[in-house]
Design a protein around this motif. Structure first.
Motif, PDB file in Angstrom:
ATOM      1  N   MET A 264       0.803  -1.128  -0.079  1.00 14.68           N
ATOM      2  CA  MET A 264       0.026  -0.182   0.077  1.00 14.68           C
ATOM      3  C   MET A 264       0.927   1.287  -0.156  1.00 14.68           C
ATOM      4  N   LYS A 265       1.814   1.060   0.860  1.00 15.81           N
ATOM      5  CA  LYS A 265       2.635   2.495   1.020  1.00 15.81           C
ATOM      6  C   LYS A 265       3.439   2.837  -0.443  1.00 15.81           C
ATOM      7  N   ASN A 266       3.907   1.882  -1.349  1.00 14.36           N
ATOM      8  CA  ASN A 266       4.608   2.092  -2.515  1.00 14.36           C
ATOM      9  C   ASN A 266       3.727   2.216  -3.509  1.00 14.36           C
ATOM     10  N   GLY A 267       2.214   2.314  -3.179  1.00 14.31           N
ATOM     11  CA  GLY A 267       1.467   2.667  -4.342  1.00 14.31           C
ATOM     12  C   GLY A 267       0.959   1.582  -5.251  1.00 14.31           C
ATOM     13  N   HIS A 268       1.283   0.257  -4.775  1.00 15.57           N
ATOM     14  CA  HIS A 268       1.122  -0.883  -5.886  1.00 15.57           C
ATOM     15  C   HIS A 268      -0.491  -1.072  -5.251  1.00 15.57           C
ATOM     16  N   TRP A 269      -1.093  -1.020  -4.303  1.00 23.20           N
ATOM     17  CA  TRP A 269      -2.491  -1.192  -4.093  1.00 23.20           C
ATOM     18  C   TRP A 269      -3.386  -0.500  -4.889  1.00 23.20           C
ATOM     19  N   LYS A 270      -3.192   0.738  -5.034  1.00 28.83           N
ATOM     20  CA  LYS A 270      -3.944   1.740  -6.002  1.00 28.83           C
ATOM     21  C   LYS A 270      -4.089   1.149  -7.136  1.00 28.83           C
TER      22      LYS A 270
END
Length: 482
Positions: free
Chosen positions: A355-361
Motif C-alpha cells: 500500500m505504501k509504495n502505491g501498488h495497492w491503488k
C-alpha cells in the motif's frame, strides 16, 4: 433410522414446523444426515420431541416439496442424494458413514462461485519481492507478537485508504485487524454485548448468521424492501444492533440510497444502538455514482465499519478490519487486548509495503476494469443466450448476480440440470431465515472466470434449462427487442 434432537423454541414467532424444517434441511445440506437415511416416523418423532404429528407432517411435506426427501408408500421418508457440492458451507462430512467426501473440482468445467477472484492479474512478482523484503534482518521484530489490534503502520495505511475511497473517517487507533470478518464479528459480540439483540437482513449473509448463532446471541430477521433493510420492521423490533450490507446487499445486490442510510443513522441515535456496516466488496461498482459509507455520514459514533482484502486482493490472505466507534475502542482496550492478533505479521508488513509504495491503488484500479468487463460479458451473454426467459438481479455492483429463470424449474432443478452440463451454480435459499423467496433464483459469481469462460458457461446453462422450443422463443424475443 436416526434420532433427531433439534432445539425447538415455543417462544419464537417462527412456527415449530418451520424450525424443524430448517433444522433437518441444514443437517442434510451439511452432510450430517446422509443420502438414503430414513427419517424417524411421524409418530416416533412426535413422541420424542413432545410435539404434534401434524407439525412433523408439515415439516416433512416442505422438505419433500423442495426435493430434500422422498416419501415411499408404507416404507417411510428417505433423504435424497443432492448432486455435488451445492451448498457453500457444506462440511462434506457424513457422520453416519464416517467418510469424507472430497470436493472434486475437476468434475465442473465452469464454477460460478462468488467466493473466487481473478488470480491471472494478481501481481505475483511484486508480492513475492515485498514478502522477501519484509524478511530482512532490520524487520526482525515482525517475528514477535505485535499489537493485538494489528501493526500500526498497516492500520495507518488502511485509515488513509478508507477515507479516500469510502469516506470513512477514523484514526489508526480505531482500526482492529483480524483473520476474516467472521472472527471480527465474534469480537464485536463481546464488545456490544451477548445480551444485545442483533437484527439481520433476511435474506442475508449466512456466515454472519452462523457467527451470531454460535455466539448464542439473539437475532431477529428483518425483511427487505426496494431500498434495502425495512426500517419499519427494524423499528418494530427490539434490536439494539443491526448488521447490514448497504453498498451491495448480500445476496440481492441492492445499493442502499442516501435517504435510507440517513434513516438508519436516525434509528441508531438511541443510546446503546449500533450499526454494523459490512462493506465487503464496496470497491466494485459498475453503474451510477459512489455513495459514501454509512460510517462517513455518522456524527453520533454509532457505526462499526467492516472491510476486507479478500475480494480485492486474495481470499487466502485472511485480512479483514473493523473501524470501531470511540466507545468500543475503550471497551476493546479494557477487555479484549488479551486476544492476540490472528493475522500473520509477515502478511501485515507485506501489505503495508504494497500500500505504501502505491501498488495497492494501481492493482485496485486494474481489477475494477477487469471485473467491469467480466460483468458486462455476463450480462451480455445472458441476454444473448437466454433473453427474456430470465431476470438479472443485482448487476450494478459486486462480483455476483442473482438469476431468476422463467422455466418453471425449482432452485434444486436449476442446479441439478446445470451440473449435468458441468456448470456449477449456487442456491439462494440458504440465505433466507424467516422469510422465503417468491420465485426460485440462483447465484452466479463471475470473479474467478475469464470472459470466454463466462460466455461458454452461460451458453451451457441455456442448454441445461431450455429445450429447442424454448430456444426458438428466446430468439424471437431477442429479435423483437432489436
Amino acid at each position: 433410522m436416526i434420532e433427531l434432537t433439534p432445539h425447538l423454541d415455543n417462544e419464537k414467532k417462527e412456527p415449530l414446523y418451520v424450525q424443524l424444517y430448517h433444522y433437518i434441511r441444514e443437517e442434510i445440506q451439511t452432510g450430517n444426515i446422509a443420502p438414503g437415511v430414513k427419517l424417524p416416523s411421524k409418530r416416533k418423532l412426535a413422541a420424542h420431541l413432545g410435539i404434534s404429528q401434524n407439525t412433523i407432517e408439515t415439516a416433512y411435506q416442505q422438505l419433500n416439496a423442495e426435493g430434500y426427501v422422498k416419501s415411499e408408500l408404507r416404507k417411510g421418508v428417505y433423504v435424497k442424494k443432492l448432486a455435488g457440492d451445492l451448498y457453500p458451507y457444506s462440511s462434506r462430512i457424513s457422520f453416519h458413514n464416517k467418510k469424507v467426501t472430497k470436493n472434486h473440482d475437476e468434475q465442473y468445467k465452469f464454477d460460478f462461485s462468488h467466493g473466487k477472484v481473478d488470480l491471472e492479474h494478481f501481481p505475483y512478482s511484486t508480492w513475492r519481492k515485498l514478502t522477501v523484503q519484509s524478511l530482512y534482518e532490520e524487520n526482525s521484530e515482525i517475528f514477535f507478537n505485535g499489537d493485538p489490534k494489528g501493526d500500526t503502520n498497516l492500520r495507518e495505511e488502511i485509515a488513509q485508504y478508507v477515507f479516500q475511497s469510502r469516506g470513512v473517517t477514523c484514526s489508526p487507533e480505531q482500526i482492529m485487524i483480524g483473520a476474516g470478518t467472521q472472527y471480527l464479528l465474534r469480537l464485536l459480540t463481546m464488545l456490544i454485548g451477548k445480551e444485545s439483540i442483533y437484527a439481520m437482513e433476511d435474506p442475508g449473509f449466512h456466515r454472519t448468521r452462523a457467527v451470531f448463532k454460535h455466539e448464542n446471541v439473539k437475532t431477529i430477521s428483518i425483511p427487505l424492501d426496494e431500498e434495502g433493510i425495512s426500517l419499519k420492521h427494524l423499528e418494530e423490533s427490539r434490536a439494539n444492533a443491526v448488521y447490514i450490507t448497504p453498498s451491495h446487499q448480500f445476496p440481492f445486490g441492492t445499493i442502499m440510497p442516501i435517504n435510507r442510510r440517513l434513516e438508519l443513522l436516525k434509528w441508531a441515535e438511541a443510546k446503546g444502538r449500533y450499526i454494523i456496516e459490512d462493506d465487503y466488496d464496496g470497491e466494485f461498482r459498475y453503474i451510477g455514482k459512489p455513495i459514501p459509507s454509512l460510517q462517513g455520514l455518522d456524527f453520533k459514533d454509532s457505526v462499526i465499519y467492516l472491510g476486507t482484502f479478500s475480494k480485492s486482493l486474495i481470499p487466502s490472505i485472511r485480512l479483514s478490519y473493523a473501524v470501531l466507534p470511540t466507545a468500543l475502542v475503550n471497551q476493546y482496550d479494557q477487555h479484549l487486548t488479551i486476544y492476540k492478533q490472528t493475522v500473520s505479521r509477515l502478511h501485515q508488513h507485506t501489505l503495508f509495503l504494497f500500500m505504501k509504495n502505491g501498488h495497492w491503488k494501481s492493482h485496485l484500479n486494474k481489477m475494477r476494469n477487469v471485473y467491469r468487463k467480466k460483468q458486462h460479458m455476463l450480462v451480455a451473454s445472458i441476454k444473448k443466450y437466454i433473453g427474456n426467459k430470465a431476470t438479472i438481479i443485482g448487476e450494478k455492483s459486486g462480483l455476483h448476480i442473482l438469476l431468476q429463470v422463467h422455466n418453471q424449474m425449482s432452485e434444486l432443478e436449476l442446479i441439478k440440470n446445470a451440473l449435468k452440463k458441468k456448470v456449477k451454480i449456487y442456491p439462494t435459499s440458504i440465505y433466507y431465515e424467516q422469510y422465503k423467496a417468491d420465485k426460485p433464483m440462483v447465484l452466479l459469481g463471475f470473479g474467478g472466470l475469464s470472459e470466454t469462460e463466462i460466455d461458454e458457461g452461460i451458453k451451457l446453462l441455456k442448454d441445461a434449462w431450455f429445450n429447442e422450443k424454448d430456444e426458438n422463443t428466446v430468439q424471437s424475443m431477442n429479435d423483437a427487442d432489436q
